[in-house]
Design a protein around this motif. Structure first.
Motif, PDB file in Angstrom:
ATOM      1  N   ASP A 261      -2.648  -2.842  -3.507  1.00 60.44           N
ATOM      2  CA  ASP A 261      -1.800  -2.895  -2.321  1.00 60.44           C
ATOM      3  C   ASP A 261      -2.692  -2.940  -1.085  1.00 60.44           C
ATOM      4  OD1 ASP A 261      -0.054  -2.251  -0.138  1.00 60.44           O
ATOM      5  OD2 ASP A 261       1.330  -1.335  -1.552  1.00 60.44           O
TER       6      ASP A 261
ATOM      7  N   GLU B   7       1.143  -7.360  -0.999  1.00 61.82           N
ATOM      8  CA  GLU B   7       1.906  -6.518  -0.079  1.00 61.82           C
ATOM      9  C   GLU B   7       3.223  -6.152  -0.729  1.00 61.82           C
ATOM     10  OE1 GLU B   7       3.854  -6.616   4.432  1.00 61.82           O
ATOM     11  OE2 GLU B   7       2.910  -8.411   3.589  1.00 61.82           O
ATOM     12  N   SER B   8       3.451  -4.863  -0.864  1.00 58.21           N
ATOM     13  CA  SER B   8       4.699  -4.380  -1.458  1.00 58.21           C
ATOM     14  C   SER B   8       5.622  -3.914  -0.344  1.00 58.21           C
ATOM     15  CB  SER B   8       4.418  -3.226  -2.430  1.00 58.21           C
ATOM     16  OG  SER B   8       5.598  -2.797  -3.057  1.00 58.21           O
ATOM     17  N   LYS B   9       6.799  -4.520  -0.272  1.00 58.17           N
ATOM     18  CA  LYS B   9       7.762  -4.151   0.764  1.00 58.17           C
ATOM     19  C   LYS B   9       8.661  -3.044   0.232  1.00 58.17           C
ATOM     20  CE  LYS B   9       7.836  -8.736   2.890  1.00 58.17           C
ATOM     21  NZ  LYS B   9       6.868  -8.357   3.896  1.00 58.17           N
TER      22      LYS B   9
ATOM     23  N   ASP C 191      11.799  -1.555   0.327  1.00 57.63           N
ATOM     24  CA  ASP C 191      13.193  -1.652   0.716  1.00 57.63           C
ATOM     25  C   ASP C 191      14.058  -1.508  -0.532  1.00 57.63           C
ATOM     26  OD1 ASP C 191      13.423  -4.226  -0.573  1.00 57.63           O
ATOM     27  OD2 ASP C 191      12.472  -5.111   1.172  1.00 57.63           O
TER      28      ASP C 191
ATOM     29  N   SER D  68      13.539  -4.118  -3.439  1.00 61.13           N
ATOM     30  CA  SER D  68      12.247  -4.308  -4.090  1.00 61.13           C
ATOM     31  C   SER D  68      12.148  -3.432  -5.331  1.00 61.13           C
ATOM     32  CB  SER D  68      11.105  -3.982  -3.130  1.00 61.13           C
ATOM     33  OG  SER D  68      11.096  -2.608  -2.808  1.00 61.13           O
TER      34      SER D  68
ATOM     35  N   PRO E 255       5.520 -10.551  -5.474  1.00 59.65           N
ATOM     36  CA  PRO E 255       5.437 -10.033  -4.103  1.00 59.65           C
ATOM     37  C   PRO E 255       4.535 -10.956  -3.279  1.00 59.65           C
ATOM     38  CG  PRO E 255       3.929  -8.841  -5.510  1.00 59.65           C
ATOM     39  CD  PRO E 255       4.686  -9.774  -6.415  1.00 59.65           C
ATOM     40  N   ASP E 256       4.535 -10.765  -1.983  1.00 62.36           N
ATOM     41  CA  ASP E 256       3.589 -11.513  -1.153  1.00 62.36           C
ATOM     42  C   ASP E 256       2.173 -11.128  -1.562  1.00 62.36           C
ATOM     43  OD1 ASP E 256       5.548 -12.791   0.274  1.00 62.36           O
ATOM     44  OD2 ASP E 256       5.556 -11.349   1.916  1.00 62.36           O
TER      45      ASP E 256
ATOM     46  N   GLY F   2       9.336   2.880   8.598  1.00 60.83           N
ATOM     47  CA  GLY F   2       8.906   1.598   9.143  1.00 60.83           C
ATOM     48  C   GLY F   2       9.273   1.378  10.591  1.00 60.83           C
TER      49      GLY F   2
END
Length: 306
Positions: free
Chosen positions: A30, A70-72, A74, A77, A116-117, A200
Protein backbone atom coordinates in the motif's frame (compact mmCIF):
# COMPACT_ATOMS: atom_id res chain seq x y z
CA UNK A 1 24.07 -42.52 -22.70
CA UNK A 2 22.69 -42.57 -19.16
CA UNK A 3 25.61 -40.43 -18.03
CA UNK A 4 24.88 -37.87 -20.73
CA UNK A 5 21.24 -37.73 -19.70
CA UNK A 6 22.23 -37.28 -16.07
CA UNK A 7 24.61 -34.44 -16.97
CA UNK A 8 21.95 -32.79 -19.11
CA UNK A 9 19.41 -33.05 -16.27
CA UNK A 10 21.91 -31.56 -13.82
CA UNK A 11 22.67 -28.66 -16.16
CA UNK A 12 18.95 -28.03 -16.66
CA UNK A 13 18.40 -27.99 -12.88
CA UNK A 14 21.28 -25.55 -12.44
CA UNK A 15 19.91 -23.29 -15.15
CA UNK A 16 16.44 -23.36 -13.55
CA UNK A 17 17.95 -22.46 -10.16
CA UNK A 18 19.88 -19.56 -11.68
CA UNK A 19 16.77 -18.24 -13.44
CA UNK A 20 14.76 -18.52 -10.21
CA UNK A 21 17.45 -16.55 -8.35
CA UNK A 22 17.42 -13.87 -11.05
CA UNK A 23 13.63 -13.53 -11.03
CA UNK A 24 12.60 -10.63 -8.80
CA UNK A 25 10.44 -11.21 -5.76
CA UNK A 26 7.42 -9.05 -6.55
CA UNK A 27 5.66 -7.67 -3.48
CA UNK A 28 2.57 -5.46 -3.50
CA UNK A 29 2.51 -2.72 -0.84
CA UNK A 30 0.00 0.00 0.00
CA UNK A 31 1.49 3.34 -1.03
CA UNK A 32 -0.03 5.28 1.87
CA UNK A 33 0.21 3.24 5.07
CA UNK A 34 2.86 4.99 7.20
CA UNK A 35 5.01 3.92 8.93
CA UNK A 36 4.45 0.51 7.33
CA UNK A 37 4.88 1.59 3.71
CA UNK A 38 5.16 4.99 2.03
CA UNK A 39 5.55 5.81 -1.66
CA UNK A 40 5.58 9.48 -2.66
CA UNK A 41 6.59 11.04 -5.95
CA UNK A 42 10.07 12.52 -5.79
CA UNK A 43 10.94 10.82 -2.49
CA UNK A 44 12.64 7.55 -1.62
CA UNK A 45 10.33 4.67 -0.74
CA UNK A 46 10.30 4.01 2.98
CA UNK A 47 8.60 2.13 5.79
CA UNK A 48 8.85 -1.06 7.78
CA UNK A 49 7.35 -3.24 5.04
CA UNK A 50 9.77 -1.90 2.44
CA UNK A 51 12.74 -2.82 4.62
CA UNK A 52 11.27 -6.20 5.57
CA UNK A 53 10.49 -7.13 1.96
CA UNK A 54 14.10 -6.30 1.06
CA UNK A 55 15.38 -8.50 3.89
CA UNK A 56 13.12 -11.41 2.83
CA UNK A 57 14.20 -11.06 -0.81
CA UNK A 58 17.85 -11.14 0.25
CA UNK A 59 17.21 -14.31 2.26
CA UNK A 60 15.70 -15.87 -0.85
CA UNK A 61 18.60 -14.71 -2.98
CA UNK A 62 16.33 -12.69 -5.26
CA UNK A 63 16.12 -9.00 -6.19
CA UNK A 64 13.06 -7.15 -4.90
CA UNK A 65 10.46 -5.39 -7.02
CA UNK A 66 7.66 -3.49 -5.30
CA UNK A 67 4.31 -2.98 -6.97
CA UNK A 68 2.66 -0.01 -5.32
CA UNK A 69 -1.12 0.15 -5.08
CA UNK A 70 -3.73 2.38 -3.51
CA UNK A 71 -6.51 0.91 -1.41
CA UNK A 72 -9.58 3.11 -1.07
CA UNK A 73 -11.31 2.75 2.29
CA UNK A 74 -14.99 2.95 1.46
CA UNK A 75 -18.07 0.79 1.81
CA UNK A 76 -17.70 -0.69 -1.70
CA UNK A 77 -14.05 -1.74 -1.40
CA UNK A 78 -12.85 -5.20 -0.37
CA UNK A 79 -9.19 -5.43 0.68
CA UNK A 80 -9.35 -9.21 0.33
CA UNK A 81 -10.60 -9.10 -3.26
CA UNK A 82 -8.18 -6.29 -4.17
CA UNK A 83 -5.23 -8.31 -2.88
CA UNK A 84 -6.52 -11.42 -4.65
CA UNK A 85 -6.88 -9.53 -7.93
CA UNK A 86 -3.33 -8.17 -7.72
CA UNK A 87 -1.94 -11.64 -7.06
CA UNK A 88 -4.10 -13.42 -9.61
CA UNK A 89 -3.18 -10.88 -12.28
CA UNK A 90 0.52 -11.52 -11.68
CA UNK A 91 1.19 -7.98 -10.45
CA UNK A 92 2.98 -9.52 -7.48
CA UNK A 93 3.56 -12.83 -5.74
CA UNK A 94 2.98 -11.48 -2.23
CA UNK A 95 0.92 -8.71 -0.66
CA UNK A 96 2.50 -7.25 2.47
CA UNK A 97 0.91 -6.21 5.78
CA UNK A 98 -2.20 -8.23 5.02
CA UNK A 99 -4.60 -8.39 7.97
CA UNK A 100 -5.09 -11.98 9.13
CA UNK A 101 -8.74 -12.57 9.96
CA UNK A 102 -10.90 -15.57 9.23
CA UNK A 103 -13.12 -13.52 6.94
CA UNK A 104 -10.18 -12.10 4.97
CA UNK A 105 -8.83 -15.56 4.14
CA UNK A 106 -11.95 -17.46 3.09
CA UNK A 107 -12.30 -18.65 -0.50
CA UNK A 108 -13.83 -15.79 -2.51
CA UNK A 109 -17.54 -16.01 -3.19
CA UNK A 110 -17.11 -14.46 -6.63
CA UNK A 111 -15.19 -15.62 -9.70
CA UNK A 112 -13.70 -12.25 -10.67
CA UNK A 113 -12.66 -9.01 -8.99
CA UNK A 114 -11.56 -5.52 -9.98
CA UNK A 115 -7.98 -4.40 -9.54
CA UNK A 116 -7.28 -1.51 -7.16
CA UNK A 117 -5.44 1.50 -8.53
CA UNK A 118 -1.79 0.54 -8.92
CA UNK A 119 1.31 2.24 -10.21
CA UNK A 120 1.47 1.84 -13.98
CA UNK A 121 -2.23 0.97 -14.38
CA UNK A 122 -3.82 1.78 -17.73
CA UNK A 123 -7.38 2.82 -18.43
CA UNK A 124 -8.17 -0.77 -19.42
CA UNK A 125 -6.70 -2.04 -16.14
CA UNK A 126 -9.14 0.15 -14.23
CA UNK A 127 -12.08 -1.34 -16.12
CA UNK A 128 -11.37 -5.04 -16.34
CA UNK A 129 -12.11 -7.81 -13.87
CA UNK A 130 -9.60 -10.54 -13.00
CA UNK A 131 -10.38 -14.24 -12.36
CA UNK A 132 -9.41 -14.76 -8.72
CA UNK A 133 -7.83 -17.66 -6.87
CA UNK A 134 -7.57 -18.74 -3.24
CA UNK A 135 -5.38 -16.83 -0.78
CA UNK A 136 -2.74 -18.46 1.41
CA UNK A 137 -1.13 -16.65 4.38
CA UNK A 138 2.48 -16.72 5.47
CA UNK A 139 3.27 -16.80 9.13
CA UNK A 140 2.53 -13.40 10.70
CA UNK A 141 5.36 -10.96 11.34
CA UNK A 142 3.77 -8.14 13.34
CA UNK A 143 0.76 -7.56 15.59
CA UNK A 144 -1.53 -4.56 15.09
CA UNK A 145 -3.34 -3.24 18.14
CA UNK A 146 -5.89 -0.57 18.87
CA UNK A 147 -4.65 1.94 21.44
CA UNK A 148 -6.08 4.88 23.35
CA UNK A 149 -4.40 8.20 22.53
CA UNK A 150 -4.80 11.06 25.00
CA UNK A 151 -4.99 14.79 24.43
CA UNK A 152 -3.20 17.34 26.58
CA UNK A 153 -6.06 17.81 29.07
CA UNK A 154 -6.20 14.06 29.72
CA UNK A 155 -2.43 13.62 29.98
CA UNK A 156 -1.62 11.29 32.85
CA UNK A 157 -5.07 9.71 32.92
CA UNK A 158 -4.67 6.01 33.80
CA UNK A 159 -6.32 3.85 31.16
CA UNK A 160 -6.64 0.16 31.99
CA UNK A 161 -9.79 -0.44 29.96
CA UNK A 162 -12.43 1.23 27.80
CA UNK A 163 -14.48 2.08 30.88
CA UNK A 164 -11.75 4.47 32.06
CA UNK A 165 -12.69 6.78 29.16
CA UNK A 166 -15.97 7.71 30.83
CA UNK A 167 -16.33 11.46 31.29
CA UNK A 168 -13.76 12.35 28.63
CA UNK A 169 -14.63 14.07 25.35
CA UNK A 170 -14.15 11.24 22.89
CA UNK A 171 -13.63 11.59 19.14
CA UNK A 172 -13.86 8.63 16.77
CA UNK A 173 -14.00 8.13 13.02
CA UNK A 174 -17.37 6.86 11.83
CA UNK A 175 -17.54 3.30 10.58
CA UNK A 176 -14.26 2.17 12.12
CA UNK A 177 -13.70 -0.71 14.49
CA UNK A 178 -12.92 1.80 17.23
CA UNK A 179 -16.30 3.41 16.61
CA UNK A 180 -18.11 0.09 17.01
CA UNK A 181 -16.22 -0.79 20.19
CA UNK A 182 -16.86 2.56 21.88
CA UNK A 183 -20.50 2.80 20.83
CA UNK A 184 -21.37 -0.69 22.02
CA UNK A 185 -19.35 -0.66 25.23
CA UNK A 186 -21.56 -1.77 28.10
CA UNK A 187 -24.70 -1.28 26.01
CA UNK A 188 -23.86 2.29 25.04
CA UNK A 189 -22.53 3.71 28.32
CA UNK A 190 -20.13 6.05 26.47
CA UNK A 191 -22.46 7.23 23.70
CA UNK A 192 -23.08 10.70 25.15
CA UNK A 193 -19.33 11.33 25.34
CA UNK A 194 -18.64 10.47 21.66
CA UNK A 195 -18.32 12.84 18.70
CA UNK A 196 -18.12 11.23 15.26
CA UNK A 197 -15.74 12.51 12.59
CA UNK A 198 -15.69 11.61 8.89
CA UNK A 199 -12.67 9.55 7.76
CA UNK A 200 -10.70 11.25 5.02
CA UNK A 201 -12.39 14.60 5.60
CA UNK A 202 -11.89 15.40 9.28
CA UNK A 203 -8.45 15.38 10.90
CA UNK A 204 -8.99 13.19 13.94
CA UNK A 205 -5.54 13.52 15.51
CA UNK A 206 -5.30 17.17 14.53
CA UNK A 207 -8.53 17.93 16.40
CA UNK A 208 -7.29 15.98 19.40
CA UNK A 209 -4.00 17.87 19.33
CA UNK A 210 -5.83 21.23 19.24
CA UNK A 211 -7.66 20.30 22.41
CA UNK A 212 -11.10 19.89 20.81
CA UNK A 213 -11.30 16.39 22.33
CA UNK A 214 -9.62 14.43 25.10
CA UNK A 215 -9.10 10.92 23.74
CA UNK A 216 -9.60 8.52 20.85
CA UNK A 217 -9.20 4.83 20.03
CA UNK A 218 -7.29 4.00 16.86
CA UNK A 219 -4.68 1.77 15.23
CA UNK A 220 -1.31 2.10 16.93
CA UNK A 221 0.55 2.50 13.63
CA UNK A 222 -1.48 5.66 12.89
CA UNK A 223 -0.27 7.24 16.12
CA UNK A 224 3.28 6.22 15.22
CA UNK A 225 2.87 8.01 11.89
CA UNK A 226 1.46 11.10 13.62
CA UNK A 227 4.39 11.31 16.03
CA UNK A 228 6.87 10.97 13.17
CA UNK A 229 5.30 13.83 11.19
CA UNK A 230 4.49 15.98 14.26
CA UNK A 231 7.47 15.76 16.64
CA UNK A 232 6.00 18.61 18.72
CA UNK A 233 2.61 16.92 19.18
CA UNK A 234 0.76 17.39 22.46
CA UNK A 235 -0.71 13.90 22.21
CA UNK A 236 0.49 11.07 24.41
CA UNK A 237 0.21 7.30 24.32
CA UNK A 238 -1.85 5.83 27.12
CA UNK A 239 0.02 2.54 27.02
CA UNK A 240 -3.30 0.71 26.83
CA UNK A 241 -3.92 -1.77 24.01
CA UNK A 242 -7.36 -3.20 23.37
CA UNK A 243 -7.09 -6.92 24.19
CA UNK A 244 -8.23 -8.09 20.73
CA UNK A 245 -6.08 -7.15 17.73
CA UNK A 246 -4.90 -8.65 14.45
CA UNK A 247 -1.68 -10.09 13.11
CA UNK A 248 -0.29 -8.92 9.80
CA UNK A 249 1.81 -10.89 7.35
CA UNK A 250 2.18 -11.78 3.70
CA UNK A 251 -0.52 -13.37 1.60
CA UNK A 252 0.05 -15.18 -1.68
CA UNK A 253 -1.88 -17.65 -3.78
CA UNK A 254 -2.53 -21.18 -2.55
CA UNK A 255 -1.36 -22.38 -5.97
CA UNK A 256 2.26 -21.49 -5.00
CA UNK A 257 2.88 -23.29 -1.68
CA UNK A 258 6.65 -23.46 -2.30
CA UNK A 259 6.91 -19.67 -2.16
CA UNK A 260 4.94 -19.45 1.08
CA UNK A 261 7.18 -22.14 2.63
CA UNK A 262 10.32 -20.28 1.57
CA UNK A 263 8.99 -16.97 2.89
CA UNK A 264 8.09 -18.59 6.22
CA UNK A 265 11.65 -19.90 6.56
CA UNK A 266 13.02 -16.42 5.83
CA UNK A 267 10.66 -14.80 8.33
CA UNK A 268 11.55 -17.33 11.03
CA UNK A 269 15.25 -16.63 10.54
CA UNK A 270 14.70 -12.86 10.62
CA UNK A 271 12.55 -13.07 13.75
CA UNK A 272 15.10 -15.26 15.52
CA UNK A 273 17.89 -12.82 14.70
CA UNK A 274 15.87 -9.87 16.03
CA UNK A 275 15.94 -8.27 12.58
CA UNK A 276 12.17 -7.77 12.30
CA UNK A 277 12.03 -5.80 15.57
CA UNK A 278 15.10 -3.78 14.55
CA UNK A 279 13.55 -2.86 11.18
CA UNK A 280 10.35 -1.77 12.91
CA UNK A 281 12.26 0.45 15.34
CA UNK A 282 14.25 2.04 12.50
CA UNK A 283 10.98 2.82 10.67
CA UNK A 284 9.37 4.42 13.73
CA UNK A 285 6.88 1.58 14.19
CA UNK A 286 6.03 0.41 17.69
CA UNK A 287 6.76 -3.28 17.29
CA UNK A 288 4.46 -5.83 18.86
CA UNK A 289 5.30 -9.48 18.08
CA UNK A 290 2.61 -11.75 16.58
CA UNK A 291 0.22 -13.48 18.97
CA UNK A 292 -1.86 -16.64 18.96
CA UNK A 293 -4.14 -17.41 17.28
CA UNK A 294 -2.35 -16.39 14.11
CA UNK A 295 -5.66 -15.77 12.36
CA UNK A 296 -8.33 -13.84 14.26
CA UNK A 297 -11.66 -15.65 14.38
CA UNK A 298 -14.97 -14.27 15.58
CA UNK A 299 -13.77 -12.87 18.91
CA UNK A 300 -14.58 -9.30 17.94
CA UNK A 301 -18.04 -10.19 16.68
CA UNK A 302 -18.84 -11.80 20.01
CA UNK A 303 -17.70 -8.66 21.87
CA UNK A 304 -19.79 -6.39 19.65
CA UNK A 305 -22.88 -8.54 20.11
CA UNK A 306 -22.76 -8.53 23.91
Amino acid sequence: MKRRLAIAAALLAMATTVRAAEDPLKVCLDENLPPLSIHQRGKADSGFDVALAQAVAERLGRPLRIQWFESKLDETSSPALEANALLSDGRCALVGSYVFTKDSLVAPGVKTAKLPDFEGATRDDRRRRVPVGVLAPSQPYVYSALTVVLGEKARGRMIAGIGDLAGLRLAIESGTLGDALLMTFEKGRLIDDITHLVPGRDDLLGALNRGDFDATLLDLHRFDAHRASHPDTRLTASGYYYPIGVNRGYVGLASDPALIAAVNKALSDLQAAGTVADLAKAAGLTYLPPVEPAILGDQLQRVLQQ
